[in-house]
Design an enzyme around this catalytic site. Structure first.
Site, PDB file in Angstrom:
ATOM      1  N   ASP A   1       1.052  -1.376   0.038  1.00  0.00           N
ATOM      2  CA  ASP A   1       0.013   0.238  -0.054  1.00  0.00           C
ATOM      3  C   ASP A   1       0.838   1.285   0.001  1.00  0.00           C
ATOM      4  O   ASP A   1       2.084   1.428   0.069  1.00  0.00           O
ATOM      5  CB  ASP A   1      -0.871   0.032   1.242  1.00  0.00           C
ATOM      6  CG  ASP A   1      -0.114   0.144   2.501  1.00  0.00           C
ATOM      7  OD1 ASP A   1      -0.486  -0.622   3.500  1.00  0.00           O
ATOM      8  OD2 ASP A   1       0.485   1.204   2.764  1.00  0.00           O
TER       9      ASP A   1
ATOM     10  N   HIS B   1       8.393  -5.720  -1.193  1.00  0.00           N
ATOM     11  CA  HIS B   1       7.345  -6.738  -2.140  1.00  0.00           C
ATOM     12  C   HIS B   1       6.534  -6.111  -3.324  1.00  0.00           C
ATOM     13  O   HIS B   1       5.695  -6.374  -3.516  1.00  0.00           O
ATOM     14  CB  HIS B   1       6.434  -7.265  -0.888  1.00  0.00           C
ATOM     15  CG  HIS B   1       7.250  -8.190  -0.073  1.00  0.00           C
ATOM     16  ND1 HIS B   1       6.532  -8.840   1.170  1.00  0.00           N
ATOM     17  CD2 HIS B   1       8.341  -8.857  -0.224  1.00  0.00           C
ATOM     18  CE1 HIS B   1       7.625  -9.577   1.769  1.00  0.00           C
ATOM     19  NE2 HIS B   1       8.723  -9.633   0.889  1.00  0.00           N
TER      20      HIS B   1
ATOM     21  N   CYS C   1       4.140  -5.488 -26.047  1.00  0.00           N
ATOM     22  CA  CYS C   1       4.059  -7.056 -26.485  1.00  0.00           C
ATOM     23  C   CYS C   1       2.931  -7.764 -26.528  1.00  0.00           C
ATOM     24  O   CYS C   1       2.759  -8.984 -26.934  1.00  0.00           O
ATOM     25  CB  CYS C   1       5.271  -7.668 -25.975  1.00  0.00           C
ATOM     26  SG  CYS C   1       4.603  -8.200 -24.026  1.00  0.00           S
TER      27      CYS C   1
END
Ligand code: BV8
Ligand code: ZN
Length: 250
Positions: free
Chosen positions: A98, A113, A150
């Site tokens: 967050d 993370h 892509c």
């Protein structure tokens, strides 16, 4: 610590955002309660069911947007500002995805993370396209945002289980081994290698302060380690006041 430079490392987990109304992972009614980790927080889960994963993170993103930083985020910001104003160092490493640390004014927060507010192409090896555009607005049931470069699926820029951290771990452990004070806020220490960060701080004989409802770190030598039970939004602001006043007039 007198006039010498103090080097503080602040290490946070989901518990610091709990007081803002963001569910943690492993407490009762936590995030993993109604989801299997491998289904919503692993590359294999994303391959299996990208819609489930996009819904999981969209719901968490909306929740984060509706929450506000709490007193413990502001206490972290206050300590970082005091360090800056007094020639000390203060690094903030979070496991949280967050943005409440940033929204409370903290600077240069290291999200090991990853972050829920950025996205990257799922084909991160040979494409690597990233964006901070809010793709949750684009996402609709079974219409997963595709990479403009892509054509592969886009995914939230969070680190899933089995994936490398978002920041080089040697950089992180070097910071931990240089700190004099390590402040751990709201983590169950269940996830590696993140949970080893305070252990690296203890190698440098740092003073370690843990703030949690229950003690999660047990391997520190007691002379240098203290645990404060309670909600971080209550215990941390008090600690920061004391720390700043003691240091200021020493
Ligand atoms: C890695 C992002 C190298 C996504 C997260 C087999 C194969 C591969 C790897 C492994 C394996 N076996 C083990 C591993 C390692 C694995 C791991 O640790 N697994 C665990 C579960 C056993 N780790 C990894 O995979 C990591 N990468 O190892 O790379 C590698 C690469 C390939 C192959 C091998 C090795 C990557 C891990 C990152 C996973 N991503 N999150 C998302 O958020 O959706 S982890 C997730 O858990 C969050 O980041 C979260 O922050 C983190 C830790 O949880 P906590 O923050 O501690 O939260 P929790 O709910 O657990 O605890 C809350 C605490 O707060 C409690 O203590 C509570 O008491 C306290 N609290 C509550 N309220 C309050 C409070 N405290 C104060 N005040 C309050 N009010
Ligand atoms: Zn791409």
């Amino acid at each position: 610590m007198g006039e010498s430079i103090i080097n503080i490392l602040i290490f946070t987990g989901a518990g610091i955002s709990a007081d803002s109304g963001i569910p943690t992972f492993r407490d009762s009614n936590g995030l993993w309660e109604n989801h299997k980790v491998e289904d919503v927080a692993s590359p294999q889960g994303f391959e299996r069911d990208p819609n489930l994963v996009w819904n999981f993170y969209k719901q968490r993103f909306n929740n984060v947007q509706n929450c506000e930083p709490n007193a413990s985020h502001y206490a972290v910001t206050k300590l970082q500002k005091w360090c800056e104003d007094n020639g000390h160092a203060c690094h903030i490493i979070t496991q949280n995805i967050d943005n409440l640390h940033e929204r409370s004014g903290s600077q240069n927060v290291m999200h090991i993370h990853g972050t829920i507010t950025a996205f990257n192409c799922n084909n991160k090896w040979s494409c690597g396209f990233k964006t901070s555009e809010n793709l949750y607005e684009q996402y609709a049931e079974d219409l997963i945002p595709e990479c403009p470069k892509c054509g592969q699926y886009m995914r939230p820029s969070v680190v899933w289980f089995g994936e490398q951290l978002a920041i080089n771990f040697d950089t992180i452990t070097t910071l931990a081994e240089q700190c004099d004070v390590c402040i751990i806020i709201g983590t169950s220490a269940q996830v590696q290698p993140a949970a080893s960060i305070p252990v690296h701080a203890s190698y440098n004989n740092a003073k370690i302060f843990e703030f949690n409802l229950d003690q999660a770190f047990h391997l520190m030598d007691n002379r240098k380690y203290s645990f404060q039970a309670g909600k971080a939004c209550e215990t941390l602001p008090r600690f920061v006041e004391e720390f700043i006043n003691k240091e200021k007039y020493k």
